[in-house]
Every structure is written in C-alpha cells, then in structure tokens.
Design a protein around this motif. Structure first.
Motif, PDB file in Angstrom:
ATOM      1  N   UNK A 295      52.705  91.687 -34.530  1.00  0.00           N
ATOM      2  CA  UNK A 295      51.706  90.401 -33.899  1.00  0.00           C
ATOM      3  C   UNK A 295      52.269  88.561 -34.270  1.00  0.00           C
ATOM      4  N   UNK A 296      52.095  88.799 -36.155  1.00  0.00           N
ATOM      5  CA  UNK A 296      52.169  87.064 -35.859  1.00  0.00           C
ATOM      6  C   UNK A 296      53.564  87.144 -35.546  1.00  0.00           C
ATOM      7  N   UNK A 297      54.713  87.486 -36.320  1.00  0.00           N
ATOM      8  CA  UNK A 297      55.972  87.013 -35.038  1.00  0.00           C
ATOM      9  C   UNK A 297      56.094  86.599 -33.918  1.00  0.00           C
ATOM     10  N   UNK A 298      55.147  87.636 -32.955  1.00  0.00           N
ATOM     11  CA  UNK A 298      55.271  87.383 -31.499  1.00  0.00           C
ATOM     12  C   UNK A 298      54.569  86.188 -31.194  1.00  0.00           C
ATOM     13  N   UNK A 299      54.016  85.722 -32.333  1.00  0.00           N
ATOM     14  CA  UNK A 299      53.364  84.413 -32.042  1.00  0.00           C
ATOM     15  C   UNK A 299      53.885  83.063 -32.317  1.00  0.00           C
ATOM     16  N   UNK A 300      54.286  83.649 -33.651  1.00  0.00           N
ATOM     17  CA  UNK A 300      54.979  82.670 -33.951  1.00  0.00           C
ATOM     18  C   UNK A 300      56.573  82.321 -32.533  1.00  0.00           C
TER      19      UNK A 300
END
Ligand code: PFF
Length: 459
Positions: A190-195
């Motif tokens: 999820x954090x990767x997706x936001x970035x």
C-alpha cells in the motif's frame, strides 16, 4: 495443520489479529483500493459526464457507504469470526433468528463470485506491464492499441495464463495467514502504491492539461446526470469500499478492542476516495493532452492510456509504473475477497493453506467461464428469455448479480439488522460517541435509500 481461528481473537500477540491500527488501515484500504478505483472509477466518471457524477458518488460514500462500513467492521469485531460465523454468533447473542447468518453466507458468495472475474481483469495488468517494459507502446496509434487489447481478449490461452498467475498470487498471500500473509503484504504494497500514484499525478501536472481535468472532475454539470448514473454511483460506492462482501466484516474480526472503529472507518473511506480522485487526476490530464475520449468505457486505461504513454517522454517508465500500481491494488483487494471463505473453512477445522488453495481453485474454475465469455462463449447468453438479462454473457451476469442484486440486498439486510434487530447499547459499546450520529442514519436513511435503489433497479 494451522490452528483454527481462535474463539476469541483478543489475545495479545495473536497471529490471527492485526498487530496495530496502522496494519488494519492498510489492510482495509488495501481491500478498498483496487480495480474499482483505478480502472472503473475513471471510466464510469468519463461515461457519466464528470463533475455531477463525482458529487453524487461522494454523497453515496459519505451517507450510505461509510455508515455501512462502520456497521460491518463493528459486527466483525463483535462476532470475532468469519462473516458467516460472526453473523451466526451475533444473531444468537441478540436473540434473533439464525436466518440472519444469511447475510454472512450471501456476502461470502458475493466475494467469491467477484474474485472469480476480478482475477481475470487483474490478470490483464501483467501483459501490459511486459509491453510497457519492452517499449511496445512507443508511438502506438489508437487503432493499434485497440487491436492489442482486442487481441488479448480474443485469446483464451493468454487470458487463462494471467488469470492463473493472479489467482496463484492471491492464494499465496491468503495461505500465509493474517499477520504473516495479509499484513506483511499490505503494509508493503500500500505505501508503494501511494508513492507510485503521487509520481503519476506529478507527471500529469506537467502535461498542461491538469486544470482541464480538475474542472472535468469537480465542476458539476447536472444536465449530464441521469437516473441511471445515480444507480451506477451507488453500486460503485459499495464495490469500491468492499462492502456487502464480507471483506470488512472479516477484517474487523481481527481488530483489537481498543481501536476506534468509527474514526478508523472514516480514514479508510477518505483514503479510498482520495485514491479514486487521484487516479482521475493522473489519468484525465493525459487523456486530454492527447485529444483522447474520456468516455471510452472499460477500455479507457487499457486502450487509451497506452496511446498517451506512447507519445510522452519517459512513457515506457510511466506506463510500467501505472500497470504495476494497478496490479498491486488489485492484489491487496483479491486477498480480502478470499478471506471470508478461508476464515469460514478455517473455523470448520480446515487448515488455512488447504482453505486458500481449495477456495482459490474453485474461484479459478469459475473464472475460466469469464475468460471464455470474452471470446469463445461471447455468444452464450443463457438468460436471454428474461428481458433484463438479454444479451448478457456469463461474465456480465456475474457482474450484474453481485453489483446490482447481492451487494445492495446484503447492504439492506445489514442496515436492517444493526438498525432494528441489534440492541443499540451493543452497537454503542463498539462505536462510542459516533453512535448518536451513526444510528439514525443506519436505521432510517440507509434502508430507505437502498429500497429506492431497488425500486429503480428492478422496475
Ligand atoms: N474494493 C475493491 C475495488 O474497488 O476494486 C473491490 C472489492 C474488494 C469488492 C473486496 C469486494 C471485496 F470484498
């Protein structure tokens, strides 16, 4: 054999429980953010004229979706079991009919059916990642891009391959269990997706057409709004928040007692909506910059975007990012679809690994009929004798049955159960101060709105 889900999920260090509020938020947002946000929301917004549709959609999220999410997480934590187990035990403790377990059964079936075709669509991202990496989109014309997409859909073998790989990825995480499988995957993906998404929005800002996209998304033109569009917006609000499919109930069961449900649900709904809007802000500037059609339909990101990526500097890089993003988003959603069934089987003594593999296998098999609906069986429309289902392939029927019947019906029954059948002190004990605002909404507003939808939908 893995231990069955504990009777009581509230023990410290319990591997069948999220380790933190953050983990739950990532899991719930991971479930909510998926193809619905990045593939479907932009194209249905494009088809339904933009701003006014977005406004109705936001209202549906706030007034119907969010209160229902709170209800599902609340039920899940109270029951502490699979959606079927939770509804059985909550109905018993409220001294209500066993029949209310039907909410859990229907939710589990809906999630399972959605998984079967979701996996096929999610599979499309993988050949697109390969094409993007190898620079296939560079300078591609609209017809060629259409032919590429058409070629993929026409090839059962290729679709089957990607569908199988995607289902395998889903089973892999699910088999790992709550903390070691689900939580580990979502807190990284999820954090990767936001970035990735922010990088794409940053790029879209440089296209010179960002303002045009902003006014398309946020300037309401009510003359473009139809009754049908309102139904689409509501149906999508359920789908995008993963409601009436057991996901939020199952995830709520792994939530510690001290996490505030209402506030946490608000965060999840805001993040889900934020991602959909950001996806719109990443996609539409690119569409406008290249004079492409926002109302292109389901092919919007698979046909239109490659053309745009093919014309931009660094296009292969951004195209790769985009389709990887879509794959991640779909993956963290699909694992939540399998959870209702896996947690149920697990309760019945089947190990997590066996439950995930078995459930995945059957969903895969049903998915094969979706693969075939796109090509060999595209003329197979078995319910033609009913006007409502005329011309619908098996895939269309699964989609219709889940989005237009099972999800709104499940939502209605859930609202009736928590609003009328459950003791308000019990829901208040879970929801705290928010209960006073939530209760009249779920007791009156949600059921009335849902009945209206049913009326128009089935009329
Ligand atoms: N919310 C997901 C999306 O927007 O793509 C779809 C979904 C996930 C629906 C999980 C149902 C579900 F149980």
């Amino acid at each position: 054999m893995a231990a069955p889900v504990a009777e009581n999920n509230q023990q410290a260090g319990n591997p069948a429980q999220w380790s933190s509020r953050f983990a739950f938020i990532m899991a719930a947002v991971g479930s909510a953010v998926g193809l619905g946000n990045i593939w479907k929301f932009p194209y249905i917004t494009g088809e339904n004229g933009g701003g006014a549709f977005v406004l109705v959609y936001l209202a549906c999220i706030a007034v119907i979706g969010l209160p229902l999410m709170m209800a599902e997480v609340m039920l899940g934590r109270r029951g502490g079991k699979s959606p079927i187990g939770t509804m059985t035990s909550v109905a018993a403790s409220e001294e209500r009919s066993k029949g209310w377990a039907g909410i859990g059964i229907m939710a589990t079936l809906a999630a399972f059916l959605i998984l079967s075709f979701y996996s096929v669509i999610a599979g499309w991202t993988m050949p697109y990642i390969l094409s993007a990496v190898s620079g296939d989109f560079s300078g591609i014309a609209a017809e060629e891009s259409g032919a590429l997409f058409g070629g993929l859909l026409a090839s059962p073998g290729e679709l089957l391959l990607w569908h199988s790989i995607f289902m395998g990825l889903t089973v892999l995480v699910s088999a790992g269990g709550v903390r070691h499988g689900l939580e580990r995957a979502v807190t990284k993906l999820m954090p990767a997706l936001f970035v990735l998404l922010l990088i794409l929005v940053g790029y879209a800002m440089t296209t010179g057409h960002f303002g045009e996209a902003v006014s398309f998304l946020f300037k309401p033109d009510f003359s473009a709004l139809t009754a049908e569009a309102i139904l689409v917006a509501l149906g999508h609000a359920f789908f995008t928040l993963s409601l009436a499919s057991g996901a939020m109930m199952a995830y709520g069961a792994y939530l510690k007692k001290d996490v505030p449900i209402a506030r946490t649900s608000v965060v999840v709904a805001i993040m889900d909506t934020g991602v959909a809007l950001l996806a719109g802000l990443a996609i539409f500037p690119i569409v406008f910059a290249h004079g492409l059609e926002p109302g292109a339909g389901p092919g919007l990101i698979f046909v239109t975007l490659p053309v745009a990526f093919g014309q931009m500097a660094g296009g292969s890089f951004f195209a790769t990012l985009f389709f990887v993003l879509l794959l991640f988003a779909a993956w963290t959603s699909s694992i939540s679809m399998l959870e209702s069934l896996v947690s149920y089987l697990n309760e019945k003594g089947v190990s997590r690994v066996k439950a995930a593999v078995g459930g995945g296998l059957v969903a895969w098999l049903v998915g094969v009929t979706t693969v075939l609906s796109l090509n060999e069986w595209s003329g197979f429309t078995p319910l033609d004798m009913f006007a409502r289902f005329e011309g619908k392939t098996l895939f269309d029927l699964y989609d219709y049955l889940t989005a237009n019947i099972m999800m709104p019906l499940g939502a209605l029954l859930t609202a009736v159960f928590v609003g009328w059948k459950m003791k308000p002190e019990h829901s208040a004990a879970e929801l705290g101060g928010w209960h006073r605002l939530w209760f009249p909404i779920i007791r009156y507003l949600s059921p009335i709105a849902l009945l209206i939808v049913f009326y128009f939908n089935l009329k």
